[in-house]
Scaffold this active site. Structure first.
Site, PDB file in Angstrom:
ATOM      1  N   LYS A 176      27.715  34.010  52.036  1.00  0.00           N
ATOM      2  CA  LYS A 176      26.429  34.639  51.749  1.00  0.00           C
ATOM      3  C   LYS A 176      25.363  33.870  52.510  1.00  0.00           C
ATOM      4  O   LYS A 176      25.164  32.673  52.296  1.00  0.00           O
ATOM      5  CB  LYS A 176      26.169  34.586  50.253  1.00  0.00           C
ATOM      6  CG  LYS A 176      24.856  35.208  49.843  1.00  0.00           C
ATOM      7  CD  LYS A 176      24.748  35.276  48.332  1.00  0.00           C
ATOM      8  CE  LYS A 176      23.409  35.812  47.912  1.00  0.00           C
ATOM      9  NZ  LYS A 176      23.251  35.790  46.448  1.00  0.00           N
ATOM     10  N   LYS A 228      28.072  38.741  53.285  1.00  0.00           N
ATOM     11  CA  LYS A 228      26.800  39.339  52.912  1.00  0.00           C
ATOM     12  C   LYS A 228      25.668  38.653  53.652  1.00  0.00           C
ATOM     13  O   LYS A 228      25.630  37.428  53.659  1.00  0.00           O
ATOM     14  CB  LYS A 228      26.629  39.159  51.400  1.00  0.00           C
ATOM     15  CG  LYS A 228      25.306  39.573  50.846  1.00  0.00           C
ATOM     16  CD  LYS A 228      25.247  39.222  49.395  1.00  0.00           C
ATOM     17  CE  LYS A 228      23.873  39.560  48.879  1.00  0.00           C
ATOM     18  NZ  LYS A 228      23.705  39.255  47.491  1.00  0.00           N
TER      19      LYS A 228
END
Ligand code: PBG
Length: 303
Positions: A176, A228
């Site tokens: 992330k 992400k």
């Protein structure tokens, strides 16, 4: 016959925001087409979403009870637990994924415990583990830790197993990035972040580190991994796909959704074609599962 990449509604997870302070649903200005769902309307909304063919949802709480520790997330009658229970009773067949993080429940907006101006990684681990157990006890089918604390997957796996939730899988937000594309989400979740998340989320410049983070989460017991944001990091999706045999998810985040929505509203692009192209590209890069705010449109209108 020769098309290499196929996209189905069953590949998609639809993220939803549940707001405990609202009496009616409220449109999210920065995410046209998305709303904060009033808690009392949530069961109806879940039933509607399931009827439209959505197979899985990711739930985010918009808390009115934020404090320094994010303690509402640890209560068995807190917003997280309530929304999981509501979703499972409204549509038992729907796969309910619980986001495991504190930023929606802390007044400083950070994903963990803050000490001396820093997020304390190790002090946050046991709290994430407790939050995962709360979510599993409420009926979550999958827990998805997104706090980016080192060791969070191992801590959560151990806590789930000890509490008897040996069958609850962990979808790890393994790579992330500290991205500029989370803006609309933070506005939607009422996250008044002080500072930034660069001490725990990844530098967008780092490609090898993303593979390392993913491998670490796999070793700690993750059942699926995630990259992400998705669209800005398709090279990372492809790299992680090659580095693991686990199912791989990619998250088309709020800013990526907003870019397509606002460009389409301005007449710059064709929304439906752009949505299709972006989702096919994410799958082509190697994702098995896509988290996208367009999931409902895809379910309703096809792709
Ligand atoms: C919480 C979390 C965030 C998102 C999902 N889980 C926000 C953040 O890290 O600031 C962002 C999702 C999106 O932008 O759509 N840690």
């Amino acid at each position: 016959m020769v098309r290499e990449t196929d996209l189905n509604v069953s590949d998609l997870i639809y993220p939803m925001f549940v707001d405990e302070s609202l009496t009616e649903n409220a449109e999210i200005a920065l995410m046209p087409g998305m709303s904060r769902i009033a808690e009392r309307r949530f069961a109806d909304e879940i039933a509607r979403v399931a009827d439209l063919g959505i197979r899985a949802v990711m739930l985010f709480g918009v808390s009115a009870k934020k404090d320094a520790a994010g303690s509402d997330a640890l209560r068995s009658d807190g917003l997280l637990a309530r929304m999981v229970r509501l979703a499972k009773s409204a549509a038992p067949q729907l796969v309910v994924v619980a986001d495991i993080c504190f930023c929606e429940y802390t007044d400083h907006g950070h994903c963990g415990v803050v000490r001396d101006g820093c997020v304390d990684n190790d002090a946050t681990l046991s709290k994430l583990a407790r939050q995962a157990v709360v979510a599993a006890a409420a009926g979550a089918d999958i827990v998805a830790p997104s706090a980016m604390m080192d060791g969070q997957v191992a801590a959560i796996r151990e806590a789930l197993d000890t509490a008897g939730y040996t069958l609850t899988p962990i979808m790890a937000y393994s790579s992330k990035f500290a991205s500029a594309f989370y803006g609309p989400f933070r506005a939607a979740a009422g996250c008044g972040l002080q500072g930034d998340r660069k001490a725990y989320q990844m530098d967008v410049a780092n490609r090898r580190e993303a593979v390392r983070e993913s491998q670490a989460d796999e070793c700690e017991g993750a059942d699926s991994l995630m990259v992400k944001p998705a669209m800005c990091h398709l090279d990372v999706v492809a790299d992680v796909r090659k580095a693991t045999l686990l199912p791989l998810a990619a998250y088309q985040v709020s800013g990526e959704y907003a870019m397509i929505k606002f460009a389409a509203q301005a007449g710059a692009i064709d929304e439906r074609k752009a949505v299709r192209e972006s989702l096919v590209a994410i799958k082509r890069a190697g994702a098995d599962i896509i988290l996208t705010y367009f999931a409902l449109d895809v379910a309703r209108e096809g792709i």
